[in-house]
Design a protein around this motif. Structure first.
Motif, PDB file in Angstrom:
ATOM      1  N   TYR A   1      31.253  40.650  44.831  1.00 48.45           N
ATOM      2  CA  TYR A   1      32.279  39.621  44.767  1.00 48.45           C
ATOM      3  C   TYR A   1      33.574  40.241  45.311  1.00 48.45           C
ATOM      4  O   TYR A   1      33.875  41.405  45.029  1.00 48.45           O
ATOM      5  CB  TYR A   1      32.516  39.170  43.329  1.00 48.45           C
ATOM      6  CG  TYR A   1      31.431  38.278  42.776  1.00 48.45           C
ATOM      7  CD1 TYR A   1      31.386  36.934  43.107  1.00 48.45           C
ATOM      8  CD2 TYR A   1      30.456  38.777  41.907  1.00 48.45           C
ATOM      9  CE1 TYR A   1      30.396  36.109  42.592  1.00 48.45           C
ATOM     10  CE2 TYR A   1      29.465  37.958  41.394  1.00 48.45           C
ATOM     11  CZ  TYR A   1      29.440  36.620  41.741  1.00 48.45           C
ATOM     12  OH  TYR A   1      28.468  35.817  41.232  1.00 48.45           O
TER      13      TYR A   1
ATOM     14  N   CYS B   1      36.015  41.885  54.256  1.00 49.27           N
ATOM     15  CA  CYS B   1      35.661  41.233  52.991  1.00 49.27           C
ATOM     16  C   CYS B   1      34.319  40.515  53.083  1.00 49.27           C
ATOM     17  O   CYS B   1      33.523  40.534  52.131  1.00 49.27           O
ATOM     18  CB  CYS B   1      36.770  40.268  52.588  1.00 49.27           C
ATOM     19  SG  CYS B   1      38.343  41.101  52.226  1.00 49.27           S
TER      20      CYS B   1
ATOM     21  N   ILE C   1      38.531  44.120  44.518  1.00 52.16           N
ATOM     22  CA  ILE C   1      39.829  43.469  44.696  1.00 52.16           C
ATOM     23  C   ILE C   1      40.513  44.164  45.860  1.00 52.16           C
ATOM     24  O   ILE C   1      40.696  45.389  45.842  1.00 52.16           O
ATOM     25  CB  ILE C   1      40.685  43.574  43.426  1.00 52.16           C
ATOM     26  CG1 ILE C   1      39.990  42.852  42.264  1.00 52.16           C
ATOM     27  CG2 ILE C   1      42.066  42.980  43.655  1.00 52.16           C
ATOM     28  CD1 ILE C   1      40.647  43.096  40.915  1.00 52.16           C
TER      29      ILE C   1
ATOM     30  N   ALA D   1      44.759  40.192  39.234  1.00 47.59           N
ATOM     31  CA  ALA D   1      43.440  39.821  39.757  1.00 47.59           C
ATOM     32  C   ALA D   1      42.328  40.459  38.927  1.00 47.59           C
ATOM     33  O   ALA D   1      41.275  39.857  38.714  1.00 47.59           O
ATOM     34  CB  ALA D   1      43.322  40.245  41.219  1.00 47.59           C
TER      35      ALA D   1
ATOM     36  N   LEU E   1      37.792  39.605  45.810  1.00 45.72           N
ATOM     37  CA  LEU E   1      39.026  38.850  45.584  1.00 45.72           C
ATOM     38  C   LEU E   1      40.129  39.465  46.434  1.00 45.72           C
ATOM     39  O   LEU E   1      40.262  40.698  46.479  1.00 45.72           O
ATOM     40  CB  LEU E   1      39.453  38.892  44.114  1.00 45.72           C
ATOM     41  CG  LEU E   1      38.865  37.836  43.174  1.00 45.72           C
ATOM     42  CD1 LEU E   1      37.395  38.102  42.936  1.00 45.72           C
ATOM     43  CD2 LEU E   1      39.637  37.826  41.863  1.00 45.72           C
TER      44      LEU E   1
ATOM     45  N   PRO F   1      43.992  39.006  46.484  1.00 39.95           N
ATOM     46  CA  PRO F   1      45.223  38.375  46.000  1.00 39.95           C
ATOM     47  C   PRO F   1      46.300  38.372  47.078  1.00 39.95           C
ATOM     48  O   PRO F   1      46.419  39.325  47.854  1.00 39.95           O
ATOM     49  CB  PRO F   1      45.632  39.263  44.810  1.00 39.95           C
ATOM     50  CG  PRO F   1      44.971  40.573  45.070  1.00 39.95           C
ATOM     51  CD  PRO F   1      43.696  40.265  45.786  1.00 39.95           C
TER      52      PRO F   1
ATOM     53  N   ALA G   1      32.333  43.918  41.789  1.00 40.98           N
ATOM     54  CA  ALA G   1      33.403  43.162  42.444  1.00 40.98           C
ATOM     55  C   ALA G   1      34.426  44.109  43.042  1.00 40.98           C
ATOM     56  O   ALA G   1      34.592  45.242  42.592  1.00 40.98           O
ATOM     57  CB  ALA G   1      34.076  42.228  41.446  1.00 40.98           C
TER      58      ALA G   1
ATOM     59  N   CYS H   1      41.940  38.403  35.909  1.00 45.02           N
ATOM     60  CA  CYS H   1      41.259  37.167  36.308  1.00 45.02           C
ATOM     61  C   CYS H   1      39.753  37.388  36.417  1.00 45.02           C
ATOM     62  O   CYS H   1      38.958  36.572  35.938  1.00 45.02           O
ATOM     63  CB  CYS H   1      41.829  36.680  37.638  1.00 45.02           C
ATOM     64  SG  CYS H   1      41.033  35.196  38.293  1.00 45.02           S
ATOM     65  N   LEU H   2      39.367  38.501  37.043  1.00 42.18           N
ATOM     66  CA  LEU H   2      37.942  38.821  37.167  1.00 42.18           C
ATOM     67  C   LEU H   2      37.288  38.957  35.799  1.00 42.18           C
ATOM     68  O   LEU H   2      36.174  38.478  35.577  1.00 42.18           O
ATOM     69  CB  LEU H   2      37.759  40.126  37.940  1.00 42.18           C
ATOM     70  CG  LEU H   2      37.459  40.056  39.428  1.00 42.18           C
ATOM     71  CD1 LEU H   2      37.308  41.463  39.988  1.00 42.18           C
ATOM     72  CD2 LEU H   2      36.193  39.251  39.690  1.00 42.18           C
TER      73      LEU H   2
END
Length: 219
Positions: A30, A21, A5, A55, A32, A34, A3, A58-59
């Protein structure tokens, strides 16, 4: 799956980085993004770095969600300008050992907050030759040179500070020329290669990082 961020720049909406992205997502990451509150007077990277840390938490919570299949130990922090500096700061603060790589696109540094020499993960720094907000010489000196190996620095010869965004206004772009098509193509290629190598261990992408002649417009 790994992932990423991604932190947006000062006064730049998170959705203006959609092409970067989506390219990362198309390669199995993945992503994210924010949304950080716009500070009235930007003087610190700390708020945006805190948003990236939130974030990250959160992940880690989402790894328990059936069907998502997120690898909590293969996460990268990345960002542009304010978001790029925040990515370095959040990586510097990370104590979870979840962050395995960091990417800064024309990252901005606030004096006294960043210590890239303390990083324990690979880094990629990309600058634009015509950037007046984050001059390439400063970006190289403040982010790339202090960072421990493996670290990479790439200069986009036709690049500017706003060429990392999908869309900007004439008012934002009046101070510097850049070729958005060339710049975004180079950034998407380099970020994908770097993250494939350092989040997935796929060394087939390493030549894109070690031989910038493969990437049009880079040096």
């Amino acid at each position: 799956r790994p992932a990423v961020i991604f932190g947006h720049g000062y006064l730049a909406a998170a959705g203006r980085y959609d092409s970067i992205c989506r390219r990362l997502a198309s390669h199995g990451f993945y992503v994210l993004v924010p949304k950080s509150p716009t500070p009235g007077l930007f003087a610190s990277l700390a708020p945006a770095a805190s948003d990236m840390q939130a974030a990250l938490r959160c992940l880690q919570e989402l790894t328990c969600t059936p069907g998502l299949n997120i690898d909590p130990h293969a996460i990268a922090l990345a960002g542009h300008s304010m978001g790029g500096g925040a990515a370095f700061l959040a990586t510097q603060r990370d104590t979870s050992a979840s962050v395995k790589a960091v990417v800064g696109l024309a990252p901005f540094r606030v004096s006294g907050q960043l210590h890239p020499e303390s990083l324990r993960v690979p880094s990629l720094t990309i600058a634009g030759a015509n950037d007046r907000s984050s001059p390439p010489a400063s970006v190289r000196r403040e982010f790339y040179e202090p960072s421990p190996s493996p670290s990479y620095y790439v200069l986009v010869r036709a690049g500017g500070h706003n060429g990392f965004l999908d869309v900007t206004s004439w008012l934002e772009d009046r101070f510097e020329p850049f070729d958005r098509v060339v710049q975004l193509r180079a950034v998407r290629t380099l970020m994908t290669a770097f993250l494939k190598v350092y989040l997935e261990g796929d060394v087939r992408y390493l030549p894109w990082l070690t031989d910038t002649s493969l990437c049009a417009g880079c040096g």
